[in-house]
Write an enzyme that holds these catalytic residues in place. Structure first.
Site, PDB file in Angstrom:
ATOM      1  N   ARG A  57       6.581 -11.840  20.337  1.00 56.83           N
ATOM      2  CA  ARG A  57       6.283 -11.609  18.909  1.00 56.83           C
ATOM      3  C   ARG A  57       5.324 -12.659  18.380  1.00 56.83           C
ATOM      4  O   ARG A  57       4.548 -12.406  17.473  1.00 56.83           O
ATOM      5  CB  ARG A  57       7.580 -11.593  18.077  1.00 56.83           C
ATOM      6  CG  ARG A  57       7.347 -11.575  16.577  1.00 56.83           C
ATOM      7  CD  ARG A  57       8.465 -10.952  15.770  1.00 56.83           C
ATOM      8  NE  ARG A  57       9.781 -11.376  16.158  1.00 56.83           N
ATOM      9  CZ  ARG A  57      10.315 -12.610  15.937  1.00 56.83           C
ATOM     10  NH1 ARG A  57       9.618 -13.516  15.303  1.00 56.83           N
ATOM     11  NH2 ARG A  57      11.524 -12.880  16.349  1.00 56.83           N
ATOM     12  N   TYR A 110     -10.469   0.910   0.879  1.00 55.59           N
ATOM     13  CA  TYR A 110      -9.753   1.863   1.732  1.00 55.59           C
ATOM     14  C   TYR A 110      -8.480   2.348   1.016  1.00 55.59           C
ATOM     15  O   TYR A 110      -7.827   1.570   0.321  1.00 55.59           O
ATOM     16  CB  TYR A 110      -9.406   1.164   3.048  1.00 55.59           C
ATOM     17  CG  TYR A 110      -8.585   1.991   3.992  1.00 55.59           C
ATOM     18  CD1 TYR A 110      -9.154   3.065   4.668  1.00 55.59           C
ATOM     19  CD2 TYR A 110      -7.244   1.703   4.210  1.00 55.59           C
ATOM     20  CE1 TYR A 110      -8.397   3.829   5.537  1.00 55.59           C
ATOM     21  CE2 TYR A 110      -6.485   2.463   5.078  1.00 55.59           C
ATOM     22  CZ  TYR A 110      -7.067   3.528   5.737  1.00 55.59           C
ATOM     23  OH  TYR A 110      -6.316   4.278   6.596  1.00 55.59           O
ATOM     24  N   ASP A 182     -13.238  -7.046   4.095  1.00 54.68           N
ATOM     25  CA  ASP A 182     -12.883  -6.065   5.118  1.00 54.68           C
ATOM     26  C   ASP A 182     -14.195  -5.611   5.753  1.00 54.68           C
ATOM     27  O   ASP A 182     -15.017  -4.951   5.115  1.00 54.68           O
ATOM     28  CB  ASP A 182     -12.132  -4.891   4.458  1.00 54.68           C
ATOM     29  CG  ASP A 182     -11.700  -3.818   5.465  1.00 54.68           C
ATOM     30  OD1 ASP A 182     -12.371  -3.659   6.503  1.00 54.68           O
ATOM     31  OD2 ASP A 182     -10.713  -3.116   5.192  1.00 54.68           O
ATOM     32  N   LYS A 207     -10.656   1.144  14.501  1.00 56.05           N
ATOM     33  CA  LYS A 207     -11.884   1.910  14.284  1.00 56.05           C
ATOM     34  C   LYS A 207     -12.969   1.492  15.285  1.00 56.05           C
ATOM     35  O   LYS A 207     -12.841   1.778  16.454  1.00 56.05           O
ATOM     36  CB  LYS A 207     -12.338   1.740  12.838  1.00 56.05           C
ATOM     37  CG  LYS A 207     -11.211   1.900  11.803  1.00 56.05           C
ATOM     38  CD  LYS A 207     -10.696   3.332  11.723  1.00 56.05           C
ATOM     39  CE  LYS A 207      -9.435   3.448  10.858  1.00 56.05           C
ATOM     40  NZ  LYS A 207      -9.511   2.851   9.533  1.00 56.05           N
TER      41      LYS A 207
HETATM   42  C1  LIG Z   1      -8.632   2.423   8.643  1.00 52.75           C
HETATM   43  C2  LIG Z   1      -8.981   1.304   7.739  1.00 52.75           C
HETATM   44  C3  LIG Z   1      -8.020   0.351   7.376  1.00 52.75           C
HETATM   45  C4  LIG Z   1      -6.573   0.439   7.851  1.00 52.75           C
HETATM   46  O1  LIG Z   1      -6.477   0.266   9.233  1.00 52.75           O
HETATM   47  P1  LIG Z   1      -5.293   0.887  10.127  1.00 52.75           P
HETATM   48  O2  LIG Z   1      -5.581   0.333  11.480  1.00 52.75           O
HETATM   49  O3  LIG Z   1      -5.363   2.358  10.019  1.00 52.75           O
HETATM   50  O4  LIG Z   1      -4.015   0.350   9.544  1.00 52.75           O
HETATM   51  C5  LIG Z   1      -8.426  -0.679   6.550  1.00 52.75           C
HETATM   52  N1  LIG Z   1      -9.690  -0.772   6.080  1.00 52.75           N
HETATM   53  C6  LIG Z   1     -10.628   0.136   6.406  1.00 52.75           C
HETATM   54  C7  LIG Z   1     -12.008  -0.020   5.864  1.00 52.75           C
HETATM   55  C8  LIG Z   1     -10.312   1.202   7.240  1.00 52.75           C
HETATM   56  O5  LIG Z   1     -11.253   2.106   7.546  1.00 52.75           O
END
Ligand SMILES: *Cc1c(COP(=O)(O)O)cnc(C)c1O
Length: 394
Positions: A57, A110, A182, A207
């Site tokens: 963990r 998001y 982000d 992504k």
């Molecule tokens: C998909 C996404 C998230 C969240 O990520 P997960 O891995 O689905 O939890 C956060 N910010 C952006 C810009 C995203 O495209």
């Protein structure tokens, strides 16, 4: 390694320290615990006086190799990873925010992040100010009133709006705020926010970093002293990345540079083609000169990324006719994969909103988000052409 270019780093960085038995690839270490015959040594590792692992963990070698690779690509001092992108975002907020704090962000984050802003943080007496995305004067004015965190996302989902990172980092610094970006859409190949003055960079590794839509993950990079605080929270909170996911991330990231360059090239070509279709009302892509903040994108991005969106005349009815005709596109909620992915904004990024709310955010009901894959552009354009020809058949 330090002087190597990004594409070379994507292949080589972060792996060497984790190779064993002469293997050329990082092993997947599934062991939950690490044994010590020497109890003194165990104690030193457990108390952080000596490098090593204790329990899955907290740390894991495969996961650390992934963290090192992203850290090097983002030019960060440290990185810590998570089970998902949302875990990275929510653990970061939980690390730094206490009741009474104020956070300034934008309306177009998001969907999951937006839900944290509109529901979860207010519940904990944290004041959230969401500014018009791209309205720098409004953001600066709100930041100047004082805030603990200035949280940005650029480009945004799904209308790919752009915020000037350097300018906002300055504003944040002036009031001692933590500035967080982000960077999921741009990836370190196209944009490195830490070099523009921000404190922390977050990714949904699910992504573009992973790139193959087969593993979930998240990561936060930045100053060591900040990342250590987030790690302390995460190792107890337990939103740890799985070693198998870390391996898939490492494997995916070897081609990150290749993929993102191809995706960026495909996106600009597709955006330019879409402008020529009569049924298309608007095309949103930061690489287009007519994009309202193209000049900012040009200044802070190396490429404009694989994400674009466009709206069609006839709203949702037309979207329902058009999208099923596409042969080289998944109709799915993810993005950043090697396959092109399409979806209506109302089913993907903004499913939580009412039609009125979407209209207020400038998201037409006929808006289609496209995550360009690495396919050959001639095939992608031909595919969209035949789909438009079908719906235009009269
Ligand atoms: C998909 C996404 C998230 C969240 O990520 P997960 O891995 O689905 O939890 C956060 N910010 C952006 C810009 C995203 O495209």
């Amino acid at each position: 390694m330090e002087n190597a270019k990004l594409g070379t780093k994507a292949v080589w960085a972060g792996e060497k320290d984790y190779l064993v038995h002469g293997a050329t690839q990082v092993p997947v270490v599934l062991s939950v615990a690490y044994g010590y015959d020497d109890l003194e040594q165990w104690y030193e590792v457990a108390t952080g006086k000596r490098d090593g692992h204790i329990y899955g963990r907290n740390t894991n070698p495969t996961v650390q190799s992934f963290e090192d690779k992203v850290k090097i690509l983002e030019g960060a001092e440290a990185a810590t990873s998570f089970s998902t992108g949302m875990a990275a975002i929510s653990n970061t907020f939980a690390t730094f925010l206490v009741p009474g704090d104020r956070i300034v962000s934008i309306k177009d984050t998001y969907g999951g992040t937006n839900k944290i802003f509109t529901e979860f943080l207010p519940r904990q007496q944290i004041e959230v100010i969401l500014c018009e995305t791209g309205n720098h004067e409004q953001m600066e004015a709100e930041v100047l009133k004082g805030c603990k965190i200035l949280y940005l996302e650029t480009p945004t989902n799904p209308t790919v709006k752009i915020t000037d990172i350097e300018r906002m980092a300055k504003a944040g610094k002036a009031v001692g705020a933590l500035v967080i970006v982000d960077n999921t859409f741009a990836t370190p190949i196209n944009q490195t926010p830490l070099s523009l003055g921000v404190d922390l960079v977050i990714h949904s590794a699910t992504k573009f970093l992973g790139g193959h839509a087969d593993a979930l993950g998240g990561i936060v990079c930045g100053k060591k002293e900040l990342v250590e605080q987030i790690f302390d929270y995460r190792e107890i909170n337990g939103a740890t990345m799985d070693p198998m996911a870390a391996y898939l991330m490492l494997r995916g990231m070897k081609t990150l540079h290749l993929r993102v360059c191809q995706q960026s090239k495909n996106a600009i070509a597709l955006a330019n083609y879409l402008k020529t279709e009569d049924l298309v009302e608007g095309v949103y892509y930061p690489g287009l000169e007519e994009h309202p903040n193209h000049h900012i994108a040009k200044k802070q991005m190396k490429g404009y990324g694989g994400m674009l969106s466009f709206s069609v005349k006839g709203g949702m009815n037309m979207v329902k006719e058009l999208l099923p005709r596409l042969q080289f596109a998944n109709r799915a909620a993810n993005l950043g994969a090697v396959e092109t992915t399409v979806g209506p904004a109302r089913t993907t990024s903004h499913i939580e909103c009412t039609p009125e709310e979407r209209a207020a955010m400038g998201i037409p009901e006929g808006l289609i988000r496209v995550s360009c894959g690495i396919e050959e552009i001639d095939d992608l354009i031909a595919d969209f052409k035949q789909a438009f020809a079908y719906v235009n058949r009269g």
